[in-house]
Design a protein around this motif. Structure first.
Motif: not given
Length: 951
Positions: A845-872
């Motif tokens: 469903g996407a060109l990039m493999a997004y590895e969103d992950e619930l690290m623990d019950s309080s923390t989500l590791k999350w990725f924006t869409k691509s291409p995105r930068t810190l200035n998007s």
């Protein structure tokens, strides 16, 4: 982690308004209404720990049993634990020590300290340690029922308190004695419980014992008397196996005071017990009670107890006048569609006919409810009976079936696979591990095939477990003989197929083993019910269900919870969160067995027209008329939303079923379609109350002021944005693209300078009474469903929403196409994020493999869409938490459809925001931004476990 721990301590001891985390100190009190228990917390801690240490004075078999599935999973992972206990006050019985020795990954020692009375539970997690101290021992009452206080705390390894605890526990451990078989043997020989239960030395005739109705029976008796006072001549009682239906009928005979009574059963071995029960309740002379069966012909008695086989014979019926019996009772009345039952029912003309059954729903087309003029005098199902303490508690274990060469047994397993010696050894190992009350098994083992039952019985005998085998081919005498042998301890097990699902009373059964694919939730409950009758020989029943790779595994949570809504989300929840069961019973699944159930739920089509027709017919039979959406909601059967959206609306479903009263115009049908899709789920009450009020009095709301008052009067949010959103929804101006085209300008209201009023097209439709009935049915059902949602917040945590629903409930001005939203979108201060945690190996469903992950019950590791930068632009919004509310919605995989769990509000961790270059499918790299999102409140652990445990 240290920062989170400090923050949790601040929240607990300094300022409750501080954002919490999984590490927050927690007060644990058993709360039956909220279904929150000490047992739940222990399960959660065990599921994630690397080691555990319990120091508990008192243990019981049922308390230990409630944790055995978790212990088995830990053993599979190589995790070990220790239990320190004692013989203080002689509370711990020898049997519980024997059970402890069957758990291979637990070492047990016995403290020699005088007055040992500790209650502490210590868990070594990956990055921290947690411990629970308080008043709960390892007994089922303390873990689930009693009013107990316990506190859970978390700490880093180097904290002073955990250092003191570990040092003390190690000292106590090394000073204690190791639990061994020899120690148990010596303890049993000298064991004398502190409390001695002495039987009354005076022998009392059971017929002289005065018995009073229980809570259920009192309610049923009032209802039965009410039926007769209204002139009704028939009634049916639906009551779970073991809840005292025979006693209830005897009590009702006592209050009805008939001259002659007929009690009809389908098995001869039940007659004597029923006769004895009646005499205990009603008293009288011995000659007042007679048996009419193949072996006895005592037909002149006041109370005649007859088998259906004998009573239905023409020459027997001819002996009686049609009005000979004033009161007739039919036991197991769900069988009344059979010719023999109908011959009896059609022949006699009693003043009152009572039917009793635990399972009135039939799949053979016969309508039991119609037979009794739809007079349901009383109904109590499994959950209610457990709450009222009418049944013996049970511990259900969903156990992994035998696995060979990495493959579990399937529906198509052949006899050689079912009876091979490796499987037999595995079955015995599991049955022994999960055990039974007082360690003296008296069990029924249900098999799928006769040859399997016969051969397994033979193999169990060879292994030293005395067993027998019964099938439908065996005579009643043979069955009674084997049941007596089981109850007298001469054999441990009866293997059976096709019999003992119902109509057999073996109170001493303390173990039920299921070696068959679940074909019906009705049969499942019938088989479970074989062990639920209370008896002094047992404290609880162990139910061991071997779950293979079977397509019908989805029926297991359906049967245990009683949830027949056909809502996959509900079935998933009832599998990962099993604390819905009442009293001191428990439901436990080994992790691999749980995986098999999830796979079955994902693969099965629960909303096929065949299944929907079946549920429709069942409710039709029950209430004696065409059921509407509200009926399904009130009777807690299939989810009415499924029925109303399977086709364009429930009207279309009724047309398909040939049960519509009249035809509707295309425009009327369109209104029902919109109302079903947008309002029936009950996510927001506003539209439902607004429309219902306008329809009942179309002049009651004419402007924004009166609308605001309506919402305030009903305790709903009434700010300007919400009111604007409700108006845009009902004028359909919120909807865009294909949805707007489908809805075809069928607005419900007009909002102009002249105020608010029903649209002309909708007003025209309302002139049709049948349309109005169907629309009001949608609105009233939606209001019932809305009780599951909060009214002080636009969204309710852990409920499921589609992307479109989220935008509407957050008061966006117009809908966005799901594709344009994708993983997230932001507007008007709301930043909403949608993630799919398991994308699967085939995901494209996407060109990039997004590895969103619930690290623990309080923390989500999350990725924006691509291409995105810190200035998007959207990244800038994520770096500006003061002006945005961030909300996360998640689903485990695409198998769950288009609905997402609302996990709550979160905050981006600013120093974790990082720009990356990640590879895409063609091997080149694109820019993306990664960050951590911290939830304002931790995700509840049961849902967190479900979302994060890989299948």
């Amino acid at each position: 982690m240290s920062e989170k721990l400090v923050q949790s301590l601040k929240k607990a001891f300094i300022d409750h308004r501080v954002t919490g985390s999984h590490y927050d100190p927690k007060l644990i009190i058993n709360d039956v209404k909220k279904k929150e228990y000490m047992l739940t917390v222990l399960h959660d801690e065990l599921n994630t720990c690397d080691h555990f240490f319990f120091s508990v004075a008192f243990l019981t078999q049922d308390g230990l049993a409630s944790l055995k599935a978790q212990f088995a999973d830990l053993h599979r992972r190589g995790v070990k634990g220790r239990i320190l206990t004692s013989v203080y006050l002689a509370f711990n019985q020898p049997d519980v020590f024997k059970d402890l020795l069957t758990i291979p990954n637990i070492e047990v020692r016995l403290s020699k300290k005088e007055g040992f009375h500790s209650k502490g539970y210590l868990f070594k997690q990956k990055e921290y340690q947690s411990f629970i101290v308080g008043s709960s021992n390892l007994t089922m009452s303390a873990l689930k029922v009693n009013y107990e206080w316990n506190v859970r705390l978390t700490t880093r390894d180097h904290g002073q308190m955990i250092q003191d605890i570990n040092e003390h526990m190690e000292k106590e451990w090394h000073e204690a004695d190791l639990l061994t078989p020899k120690w148990i043997e010596d303890y049993r020989a000298s064991y004398k419980p502190l409390v001695q239960w002495v039987e009354d030395p005076v022998k009392v005739d059971p017929a002289d014992v005065y018995i009073t109705p229980n809570v259920m029976q009192k309610d049923a008796l009032r209802n039965l008397a009410g039926l007769r006072s209204r002139g009704e001549t028939k009634g049916i009682v639906v009551s779970a196996t073991g809840t005292g239906k025979t006693y209830l009928s005897a009590f009702d005979v006592g209050q009805a005071e008939p001259d002659r009574v007929l009690f009809v059963v389908h098995r001869e071995q039940i007659l004597n017990k029923a006769k004895e029960d009646y005499r205990r309740i009603l008293g009288g002379k011995k000659d007042d009670y007679g048996i009419l069966s193949g072996s006895k012909k005592e037909s002149n008695a006041k109370y005649v107890f007859a088998t259906v086989q004998t009573m239905s014979k023409a020459h027997i019926l001819d002996q009686f006048k049609q009005d000979h019996f004033d009161y007739i009772l039919i036991d197991e009345v769900h069988k009344a569609g059979a010719k023999s039952y109908r011959q009896i029912i059609d022949y006699f003309e009693p003043k009152f006919l009572l039917g009793m059954t635990a399972t009135p729903e039939r799949t053979d087309g016969f309508n039991i409810f119609e037979l009794f003029d739809y007079n349901i005098a009383y109904e109590i199902r499994l959950q209610e009976a457990l709450e009222e303490d009418m049944l013996c508690p049970f511990h259900y274990f969903g156990v992994t079936e035998f696995e060979k060469n990495g493959e579990l047994l399937t529906d198509s397993a052949n006899i050689n696979q079912l009876v091979e010696r490796e499987r037999v050894d595995y079955l015995i190992e599991k049955i022994k591990y999960y055990g039974c009350s007082k360690n003296d098994p008296k069990g029924l083992i249900f098999c799928s095939r006769k040859d399997e039952a016969e051969q397994l019985s033979h193999l169990f005998n060879q292994k030293g477990y005395p067993s027998s085998y019964l099938s439908g081919e065996d005579s009643l005498d043979k069955r009674e003989e084997e049941v007596n042998r089981l109850e007298n301890g001469k054999i441990n097990y009866i293997f059976t197929v096709d019999i003992f699902n119902e109509g057999i009373d073996i109170p001493k059964i303390n173990q039920i083993v299921m070696l068959r694919n679940t074909q019906s939730n009705i049969i499942f409950i019938q088989q479970l019910g074989r062990g639920l009758r209370k008896d002094t020989s047992k404290d609880y029943v162990t139910v061991i269900d071997f779950i293979g790779n079977y397509k019908n595994n989805y029926m297991i949570p359906m049967a245990l919870s009683g949830d027949t809504s056909r809502n996959k989300n509900g079935l998933r929840k009832d599998t990962y969160d099993t604390h819905f069961i009442s009293g001191i019973s428990s439901i436990n699944f080994e992790s691999i067995a749980k995986k098999q159930i999830f796979q079955s739920i994902n693969q099965i089509k629960l909303d096929s027209m065949k299944e929907l027709r079946k549920e429709f017919d069942l409710l039709y039979n029950r209430i004696g008329r065409v059921p509407y959406l509200k009926d399904f909601q009130i009777n807690q059967t299939i989810d009415p939303y499924i029925l109303a959206t399977k086709k364009k609306s429930y009207y279309d479903f009724l047309v398909y079923m040939k049960q519509n009263k009249k035809l509707l115009t295309e425009s009327e049908q369109r209104y029902l379609q919109i109302a079903s899709r947008e309002f029936l789920a009950g996510m927001r009450k506003h539209e439902l109350i607004f429309l219902k009020t306008l329809i009942e009095d179309n002049t009651s709301i004419s402007n924004i002021e009166s609308l605001t008052k309506l919402f305030k009067d009903n305790g709903l949010i009434s700010n300007e944005k919400t009111i604007r959103s409700v108006i845009k929804t009902l004028t359909l101006t919120f909807y865009t693209a294909s949805t707007a085209k489908t809805y075809d300008n069928h607005s419900f209201i007009d909002y102009t300078d002249n105020g608010i009023q029903l649209s002309n097209l909708f007003n025209e439709a309302l002139r049709n009474d049948y349309f109005k009935q169907l629309l009001m049915d949608i609105l009233e059902t939606g209001l019932l469903k809305s009780e599951a949602f909060r009214t002080d917040s636009p969204l309710s945590r852990y409920q499921k929403y589609k992307r479109k629903d989220v935008l509407r409930l957050l008061n966006w001005k117009e809908q966005m196409v799901d594709q344009n939203i994708g993983g997230y979108t932001a507007k008007d201060g709301e930043f909403v994020i949608f993630i799919t945690l398991e994308k699967g190996e085939e995901f494209s469903g996407a060109l990039m493999a997004y590895e969103d992950e619930l690290m623990d019950s309080s923390t989500l590791k999350w990725f924006t869409k691509s291409p995105r930068t810190l200035n998007s632009p959207e990244v800038k919004k994520l770096q500006d938490p003061g002006n945005w509310t961030y909300r996360v919605f998640a689903k485990k995989s695409d198998d769950e459809g288009t609905d997402f769990y609302y996990l709550g509000e979160c905050t981006p961790v600013q120093d974790s925001i990082e720009g990356l270059n990640k590879p895409i499918q063609d091997g080149t790299k694109k820019s993306v931004v990664e960050m951590l999102l911290k939830f304002d409140e931790p995700i509840e652990n049961s849902l967190f476990q479900y979302l994060t445990v890989l299948e």
